[in-house]
Design a protein around this motif. Structure first.
Motif, PDB file in Angstrom:
ATOM      1  N   PHE A  50      10.126   2.694 -11.058  1.00  0.00           N
ATOM      2  CA  PHE A  50      10.038   2.809  -9.607  1.00  0.00           C
ATOM      3  C   PHE A  50      10.981   1.852  -8.875  1.00  0.00           C
ATOM      4  CE2 PHE A  50       7.950   1.917  -5.498  1.00  0.00           C
ATOM      5  CZ  PHE A  50       7.941   3.205  -4.978  1.00  0.00           C
ATOM      6  N   LYS A 105      10.730  14.303 -15.483  1.00  0.00           N
ATOM      7  CA  LYS A 105       9.445  13.648 -15.739  1.00  0.00           C
ATOM      8  C   LYS A 105       8.882  14.049 -17.105  1.00  0.00           C
ATOM      9  CE  LYS A 105       4.663  13.363 -14.197  1.00  0.00           C
ATOM     10  NZ  LYS A 105       3.637  13.940 -13.326  1.00  0.00           N
ATOM     11  N   ASN A 123       4.720  10.151  -9.394  1.00  0.00           N
ATOM     12  CA  ASN A 123       4.167  10.338 -10.741  1.00  0.00           C
ATOM     13  C   ASN A 123       3.309  11.595 -10.849  1.00  0.00           C
ATOM     14  OD1 ASN A 123       4.369   9.249 -13.281  1.00  0.00           O
ATOM     15  ND2 ASN A 123       2.629   7.871 -13.067  1.00  0.00           N
ATOM     16  N   SER A 124       2.998  12.200  -9.717  1.00  0.00           N
ATOM     17  CA  SER A 124       2.141  13.384  -9.737  1.00  0.00           C
ATOM     18  C   SER A 124       2.919  14.689  -9.570  1.00  0.00           C
ATOM     19  CB  SER A 124       1.086  13.283  -8.627  1.00  0.00           C
ATOM     20  OG  SER A 124       1.697  13.352  -7.345  1.00  0.00           O
ATOM     21  N   LYS A 129       4.567   5.654  -5.254  1.00  0.00           N
ATOM     22  CA  LYS A 129       4.668   5.665  -6.711  1.00  0.00           C
ATOM     23  C   LYS A 129       3.733   6.715  -7.315  1.00  0.00           C
ATOM     24  CE  LYS A 129       4.732   2.477 -10.653  1.00  0.00           C
ATOM     25  NZ  LYS A 129       4.550   1.055 -11.066  1.00  0.00           N
ATOM     26  N   LYS A 130       2.505   6.794  -6.799  1.00  0.00           N
ATOM     27  CA  LYS A 130       1.544   7.791  -7.276  1.00  0.00           C
ATOM     28  C   LYS A 130       2.036   9.196  -6.962  1.00  0.00           C
ATOM     29  CE  LYS A 130      -2.583   4.858  -6.883  1.00  0.00           C
ATOM     30  NZ  LYS A 130      -3.860   4.653  -6.134  1.00  0.00           N
ATOM     31  N   HIS A 131       2.634   9.348  -5.801  1.00  0.00           N
ATOM     32  CA  HIS A 131       3.149  10.650  -5.385  1.00  0.00           C
ATOM     33  C   HIS A 131       4.244  11.126  -6.346  1.00  0.00           C
ATOM     34  CE1 HIS A 131       4.745  13.290  -1.831  1.00  0.00           C
ATOM     35  NE2 HIS A 131       4.309  13.999  -2.847  1.00  0.00           N
ATOM     36  N   LEU A 173       2.585   1.735  -3.418  1.00  0.00           N
ATOM     37  CA  LEU A 173       1.678   2.288  -4.421  1.00  0.00           C
ATOM     38  C   LEU A 173       1.436   3.772  -4.190  1.00  0.00           C
ATOM     39  CD1 LEU A 173      -0.966  -0.593  -4.748  1.00  0.00           C
ATOM     40  CD2 LEU A 173       0.751   0.096  -6.434  1.00  0.00           C
ATOM     41  N   GLU A 174       1.298   4.163  -2.932  1.00  0.00           N
ATOM     42  CA  GLU A 174       1.084   5.576  -2.607  1.00  0.00           C
ATOM     43  C   GLU A 174       2.299   6.416  -2.986  1.00  0.00           C
ATOM     44  OE1 GLU A 174       0.176   5.536   1.536  1.00  0.00           O
ATOM     45  OE2 GLU A 174      -1.938   4.977   1.237  1.00  0.00           O
ATOM     46  N   THR A 218       0.831  -1.207   0.000  1.00  0.00           N
ATOM     47  CA  THR A 218       0.000   0.000   0.000  1.00  0.00           C
ATOM     48  C   THR A 218       0.862   1.252   0.000  1.00  0.00           C
ATOM     49  OG1 THR A 218      -1.788  -1.124   1.178  1.00  0.00           O
ATOM     50  CG2 THR A 218      -1.787   1.277   1.234  1.00  0.00           C
ATOM     51  N   LYS A 222       8.443   6.896 -19.111  1.00  0.00           N
ATOM     52  CA  LYS A 222       7.812   6.110 -18.055  1.00  0.00           C
ATOM     53  C   LYS A 222       8.506   6.326 -16.720  1.00  0.00           C
ATOM     54  CE  LYS A 222       6.476   2.382 -21.230  1.00  0.00           C
ATOM     55  NZ  LYS A 222       6.709   0.955 -21.602  1.00  0.00           N
TER      56      LYS A 222
END
Length: 239
Positions: free
Chosen positions: A76, A68, A60-61, A56-58, A53-54, A50, A73
């Motif tokens: 990670f 970036k 990517n944002s 990784k999203k952070h 994933l959090e 969990t 791509k």
């Protein structure tokens, strides 16, 4: 250094390795490909996944990032999230972008041989990068970029929570210990870093891509690898 000749089943690996590095020596003990990773309860693994994933999203944002914006791509990390060993490379390249996996191509092949020389399979450990996007034209990341991504890397380390961290290359070194010293002065020494009130043991060494360009330094990496193997034995680390 005197080479140790292996049995016929291992000779092809020695021959292949020697085509790149004559100083690495394989152990004459067969690799145990059926090692069982250290046990970890399901809830802890779920929590790790969990958090990964959090994070990784952070990453990517993030906004206003040249790395970036110019990369295809996010690369990670991959491998065994329960591993006691975590390796950190510098930044992904074209082969990593194609596969979305760490340490691919020629440098990945060399890394696998280096790890196998001390009886470690790459897929039994966890690997990531100091920078998660391929730099334009594979240039070296700037100190500002390294500092920005070091926050994510340190959180990544805390999530995986390894016993030993191996930093491959000056970018990884700068990201984790904030050192701008020459890597030749910092490599081969056991160091400690405190993250979230926990102390982590780490070793700095040359990156595989650097060793491909400057093979005369592979003898120093072999010395570093032997120290890592000795520490694994001292700490009784199991995979």
């Amino acid at each position: 250094m005197t080479k140790k000749f292996l049995d016929q089943n291992m000779s092809y690996r020695e021959e292949l390795l020697n085509s790149i590095e004559p100083n690495f020596i394989f152990s004459d003990k067969p690799l145990n490909r059926f090692r069982i990773p250290k046990t970890e309860n399901n809830q802890n693994k779920l929590d790790k996944n969990t958090k990964i994933l959090e994070l990784k999203k952070h990453i990517n944002s993030i906004q206003n990032c040249n790395l970036k914006d110019n990369a295809k791509k996010l690369i990670f990390g991959d491998g065994n999230i329960s591993s006691p060993i975590m390796i950190v490379g510098e930044a992904p390249g074209v082969e990593e972008e194609k596969t979305e996996k760490t340490f691919q191509g020629e440098s990945g092949t060399l890394l696998e041989k280096m790890l196998k020389a001390i009886n470690i399979e790459k897929n039994s450990i966890y690997s990531t990068y100091a920078i998660n996007f391929r730099p334009p034209e594979d240039r070296k990341p700037t100190s500002r970029e390294i500092k920005r991504y070091s926050v994510f890397l340190k959180e990544h380390i805390s999530i995986i929570d390894p016993q030993i961290i191996i930093l491959f290359g000056s970018t990884a070194m700068e990201a984790v210990i904030s050192s701008n010293e020459r890597i030749s002065n910092e490599r081969g020494k056991w160091k400690e870093i405190i993250l979230n009130n926990k102390t982590y043991l780490l070793m700095i060494t040359f990156s595989p891509s650097y060793l491909i360009r400057f093979p005369e330094n592979k003898k120093f990496s072999w010395e570093d690898l032997k120290k890592i193997r000795q520490k694994i034995l001292e700490l009784k680390i199991k995979f």
